[in-house]
Write a protein that holds these residues in place. Structure first.
Motif, PDB file in Angstrom:
ATOM      1  N   SER A  57       0.836  -1.197   0.000  1.00 44.00           N
ATOM      2  CA  SER A  57       0.000   0.000   0.000  1.00 44.00           C
ATOM      3  C   SER A  57       0.870   1.246   0.000  1.00 44.00           C
ATOM      4  CB  SER A  57      -0.907   0.024   1.232  1.00 44.00           C
ATOM      5  OG  SER A  57      -1.882  -0.978   1.143  1.00 44.00           O
ATOM      6  N   ILE A  58       0.346   2.304  -0.599  1.00 43.98           N
ATOM      7  CA  ILE A  58       1.032   3.588  -0.563  1.00 43.98           C
ATOM      8  C   ILE A  58       0.078   4.647  -0.036  1.00 43.98           C
ATOM      9  CG2 ILE A  58       2.630   3.039  -2.430  1.00 43.98           C
ATOM     10  CD1 ILE A  58       0.927   4.677  -4.293  1.00 43.98           C
ATOM     11  N   SER A  59       0.648   5.684   0.563  1.00 40.86           N
ATOM     12  CA  SER A  59      -0.135   6.792   1.079  1.00 40.86           C
ATOM     13  C   SER A  59       0.234   8.052   0.299  1.00 40.86           C
ATOM     14  CB  SER A  59       0.162   6.983   2.572  1.00 40.86           C
ATOM     15  OG  SER A  59      -0.604   8.051   3.091  1.00 40.86           O
ATOM     16  N   ILE A  60      -0.719   8.583  -0.434  1.00 39.91           N
ATOM     17  CA  ILE A  60      -0.495   9.789  -1.236  1.00 39.91           C
ATOM     18  C   ILE A  60      -0.530  10.991  -0.291  1.00 39.91           C
ATOM     19  CG2 ILE A  60      -1.349  11.212  -3.134  1.00 39.91           C
ATOM     20  CD1 ILE A  60      -0.414   8.435  -4.044  1.00 39.91           C
ATOM     21  N   THR A  61       0.530  11.808  -0.338  1.00 38.03           N
ATOM     22  CA  THR A  61       0.634  12.919   0.608  1.00 38.03           C
ATOM     23  C   THR A  61       0.472  14.299  -0.019  1.00 38.03           C
ATOM     24  OG1 THR A  61       3.046  12.880   0.406  1.00 38.03           O
ATOM     25  CG2 THR A  61       2.073  11.609   2.211  1.00 38.03           C
ATOM     26  N   ARG A  62       0.895  14.479  -1.268  1.00 39.60           N
ATOM     27  CA  ARG A  62       0.706  15.784  -1.913  1.00 39.60           C
ATOM     28  C   ARG A  62       0.988  15.698  -3.409  1.00 39.60           C
ATOM     29  NH1 ARG A  62       5.409  19.589  -2.170  1.00 39.60           N
ATOM     30  NH2 ARG A  62       7.230  18.414  -1.525  1.00 39.60           N
ATOM     31  N   PHE A  63       0.642  16.810  -4.082  1.00 42.60           N
ATOM     32  CA  PHE A  63       0.787  16.912  -5.536  1.00 42.60           C
ATOM     33  C   PHE A  63       1.447  18.241  -5.879  1.00 42.60           C
ATOM     34  CE2 PHE A  63      -2.794  14.200  -4.702  1.00 42.60           C
ATOM     35  CZ  PHE A  63      -2.666  13.174  -5.624  1.00 42.60           C
ATOM     36  N   GLY A  76      -3.955  26.014  -5.733  1.00 38.95           N
ATOM     37  CA  GLY A  76      -3.909  24.850  -4.862  1.00 38.95           C
ATOM     38  C   GLY A  76      -4.040  23.559  -5.642  1.00 38.95           C
ATOM     39  N   TYR A  77      -4.099  22.484  -4.870  1.00 38.80           N
ATOM     40  CA  TYR A  77      -4.196  21.140  -5.444  1.00 38.80           C
ATOM     41  C   TYR A  77      -5.331  20.382  -4.747  1.00 38.80           C
ATOM     42  CZ  TYR A  77       0.360  22.173  -7.459  1.00 38.80           C
ATOM     43  OH  TYR A  77       1.386  22.750  -8.159  1.00 38.80           O
ATOM     44  N   PRO A  78      -6.579  20.673  -5.110  1.00 41.52           N
ATOM     45  CA  PRO A  78      -7.685  19.941  -4.500  1.00 41.52           C
ATOM     46  C   PRO A  78      -7.694  18.481  -4.948  1.00 41.52           C
ATOM     47  CG  PRO A  78      -8.478  21.354  -6.271  1.00 41.52           C
ATOM     48  CD  PRO A  78      -7.024  21.644  -6.099  1.00 41.52           C
ATOM     49  N   VAL A  79      -8.265  17.632  -4.109  1.00 44.61           N
ATOM     50  CA  VAL A  79      -8.385  16.202  -4.408  1.00 44.61           C
ATOM     51  C   VAL A  79      -9.869  15.841  -4.332  1.00 44.61           C
ATOM     52  CG1 VAL A  79      -7.795  13.860  -3.654  1.00 44.61           C
ATOM     53  CG2 VAL A  79      -6.076  15.693  -3.523  1.00 44.61           C
ATOM     54  N   TYR A  80     -10.373  15.221  -5.378  1.00 44.45           N
ATOM     55  CA  TYR A  80     -11.785  14.863  -5.475  1.00 44.45           C
ATOM     56  C   TYR A  80     -11.954  13.365  -5.643  1.00 44.45           C
ATOM     57  CZ  TYR A  80     -12.084  19.852  -6.436  1.00 44.45           C
ATOM     58  OH  TYR A  80     -11.965  21.217  -6.360  1.00 44.45           O
ATOM     59  N   ALA A 111      -6.769  17.682   2.389  1.00 45.78           N
ATOM     60  CA  ALA A 111      -6.237  17.951   3.733  1.00 45.78           C
ATOM     61  C   ALA A 111      -5.583  16.741   4.394  1.00 45.78           C
ATOM     62  CB  ALA A 111      -7.346  18.484   4.631  1.00 45.78           C
ATOM     63  N   HIS A 112      -5.883  15.542   3.905  1.00 42.70           N
ATOM     64  CA  HIS A 112      -5.357  14.331   4.532  1.00 42.70           C
ATOM     65  C   HIS A 112      -4.802  13.374   3.485  1.00 42.70           C
ATOM     66  CE1 HIS A 112      -7.338  15.641   8.173  1.00 42.70           C
ATOM     67  NE2 HIS A 112      -8.455  15.792   7.487  1.00 42.70           N
ATOM     68  N   PRO A 113      -3.707  12.670   3.827  1.00 44.05           N
ATOM     69  CA  PRO A 113      -3.209  11.637   2.913  1.00 44.05           C
ATOM     70  C   PRO A 113      -4.277  10.564   2.688  1.00 44.05           C
ATOM     71  CG  PRO A 113      -1.622  12.085   4.650  1.00 44.05           C
ATOM     72  CD  PRO A 113      -2.889  12.787   5.026  1.00 44.05           C
ATOM     73  N   TYR A 114      -4.203   9.909   1.554  1.00 43.67           N
ATOM     74  CA  TYR A 114      -5.112   8.789   1.306  1.00 43.67           C
ATOM     75  C   TYR A 114      -4.317   7.602   0.792  1.00 43.67           C
ATOM     76  CZ  TYR A 114      -5.189  10.258  -3.646  1.00 43.67           C
ATOM     77  OH  TYR A 114      -4.844  10.607  -4.927  1.00 43.67           O
ATOM     78  N   LYS A 124      -9.826   8.488  -6.059  1.00 38.80           N
ATOM     79  CA  LYS A 124      -9.563   9.910  -5.833  1.00 38.80           C
ATOM     80  C   LYS A 124      -8.545  10.396  -6.865  1.00 38.80           C
ATOM     81  CE  LYS A 124     -10.662  10.021  -0.949  1.00 38.80           C
ATOM     82  NZ  LYS A 124     -10.893   8.641  -0.631  1.00 38.80           N
ATOM     83  N   TYR A 125      -8.648  11.688  -7.189  1.00 37.35           N
ATOM     84  CA  TYR A 125      -7.700  12.287  -8.125  1.00 37.35           C
ATOM     85  C   TYR A 125      -7.483  13.747  -7.758  1.00 37.35           C
ATOM     86  CZ  TYR A 125     -11.809  14.274 -10.421  1.00 37.35           C
ATOM     87  OH  TYR A 125     -12.975  14.953 -10.690  1.00 37.35           O
ATOM     88  N   ALA A 126      -6.302  14.239  -8.065  1.00 36.50           N
ATOM     89  CA  ALA A 126      -5.964  15.635  -7.792  1.00 36.50           C
ATOM     90  C   ALA A 126      -6.209  16.481  -9.035  1.00 36.50           C
ATOM     91  CB  ALA A 126      -4.501  15.750  -7.387  1.00 36.50           C
ATOM     92  N   MET A 127      -6.427  17.756  -8.782  1.00 41.80           N
ATOM     93  CA  MET A 127      -6.466  18.749  -9.847  1.00 41.80           C
ATOM     94  C   MET A 127      -5.524  19.877  -9.451  1.00 41.80           C
ATOM     95  SD  MET A 127     -10.482  19.018 -10.967  1.00 41.80           S
ATOM     96  CE  MET A 127     -10.291  19.290 -12.733  1.00 41.80           C
ATOM     97  N   VAL A 128      -4.941  20.528 -10.419  1.00 41.09           N
ATOM     98  CA  VAL A 128      -4.215  21.759 -10.147  1.00 41.09           C
ATOM     99  C   VAL A 128      -5.194  22.897 -10.429  1.00 41.09           C
ATOM    100  CG1 VAL A 128      -3.160  21.807 -12.465  1.00 41.09           C
ATOM    101  CG2 VAL A 128      -2.162  23.157 -10.593  1.00 41.09           C
ATOM    102  N   HIS A 129      -5.341  23.780  -9.442  1.00 43.00           N
ATOM    103  CA  HIS A 129      -6.250  24.925  -9.537  1.00 43.00           C
ATOM    104  C   HIS A 129      -5.380  26.139  -9.874  1.00 43.00           C
ATOM    105  CE1 HIS A 129      -9.608  27.401  -7.331  1.00 43.00           C
ATOM    106  NE2 HIS A 129      -9.444  27.758  -8.584  1.00 43.00           N
ATOM    107  N   LEU A 130      -5.624  26.754 -11.031  1.00 46.73           N
ATOM    108  CA  LEU A 130      -4.769  27.816 -11.557  1.00 46.73           C
ATOM    109  C   LEU A 130      -5.531  29.126 -11.715  1.00 46.73           C
ATOM    110  CD1 LEU A 130      -3.248  25.645 -14.419  1.00 46.73           C
ATOM    111  CD2 LEU A 130      -2.122  26.237 -12.255  1.00 46.73           C
TER     112      LEU A 130
END
Length: 167
Positions: A57-63, A76-80, A111-114, A124-130
């Motif tokens: 298993s891996i824990s995603i911490t940031r993008f 920011g980098y929201p995760v949905y 806000a939390h690793p997944y 879940k997936y991240a987006m870059v908010h520009l």
């Protein structure tokens, strides 16, 4: 000099983050974007869906995006979740809500690793908010994903490219 050679062999960087290989980016390699971007508007682009191809298993911490040209500011980098956005939403214009549901009203899991279990494609997936601050002459490139696995920290680069073209 020997230390540099050892770091190069192990994949460690100076800050203790190793180069990762556990992720597969589903949908990476394509250019997504808007052909008529406007100064003062906000846009969002999705990182590839992540599949854990390792046996742990891996824990995603940031993008992070690797290259942001002048004229663009990262908000920011929201995760949905694909369950809250009717799938993997590739692009979104905040001004017109073009591309799907209003993302500001959608749960954001940044806000939390997944965790992504072995062999699993994440929901879940991240987006870059520009925010466009000025004339843009280059694309936003490179999706970097930071994660931990077995107590070690990794950064893995995925191929992605986002276009905010201006006429």
């Amino acid at each position: 000099m020997v230390l540099i050679l050892l770091l190069g062999v192990t994949g460690c960087s100076a800050n203790g983050i190793e180069t990762g290989t556990a992720l597969l980016g589903e949908g990476s390699g394509m250019v997504i974007g808007y052909p008529n971007a406007k100064i003062g508007r906000n846009y969002r682009f999705a990182f590839p869906l992540l599949k854990n191809k390792s046996k742990e298993s891996i824990s995603i911490t940031r993008f992070r995006v690797a290259s942001v040209p002048p004229g663009v500011k990262v908000v920011g980098y929201p995760v949905y979740s694909v369950y809250h956005t009717s799938g993997h939403q590739l692009a979104y214009d905040d001004s017109s809500h073009e591309g799907g549901p209003e993302l500001d009203k959608t749960p954001n899991y940044a806000a939390h690793p997944y965790t992504i279990k072995p062999g699993v494609l994440s929901d879940k997936y991240a987006m870059v908010h520009l925010h466009v601050t000025g004339k843009i002459s280059q694309h936003i490139k490179g999706c970097e994903v930071y994660y931990t696995q077995d107590g070690r920290s990794y950064r893995q680069s995925l191929n992605c490219e986002f276009a905010l073209d201006m006429k």
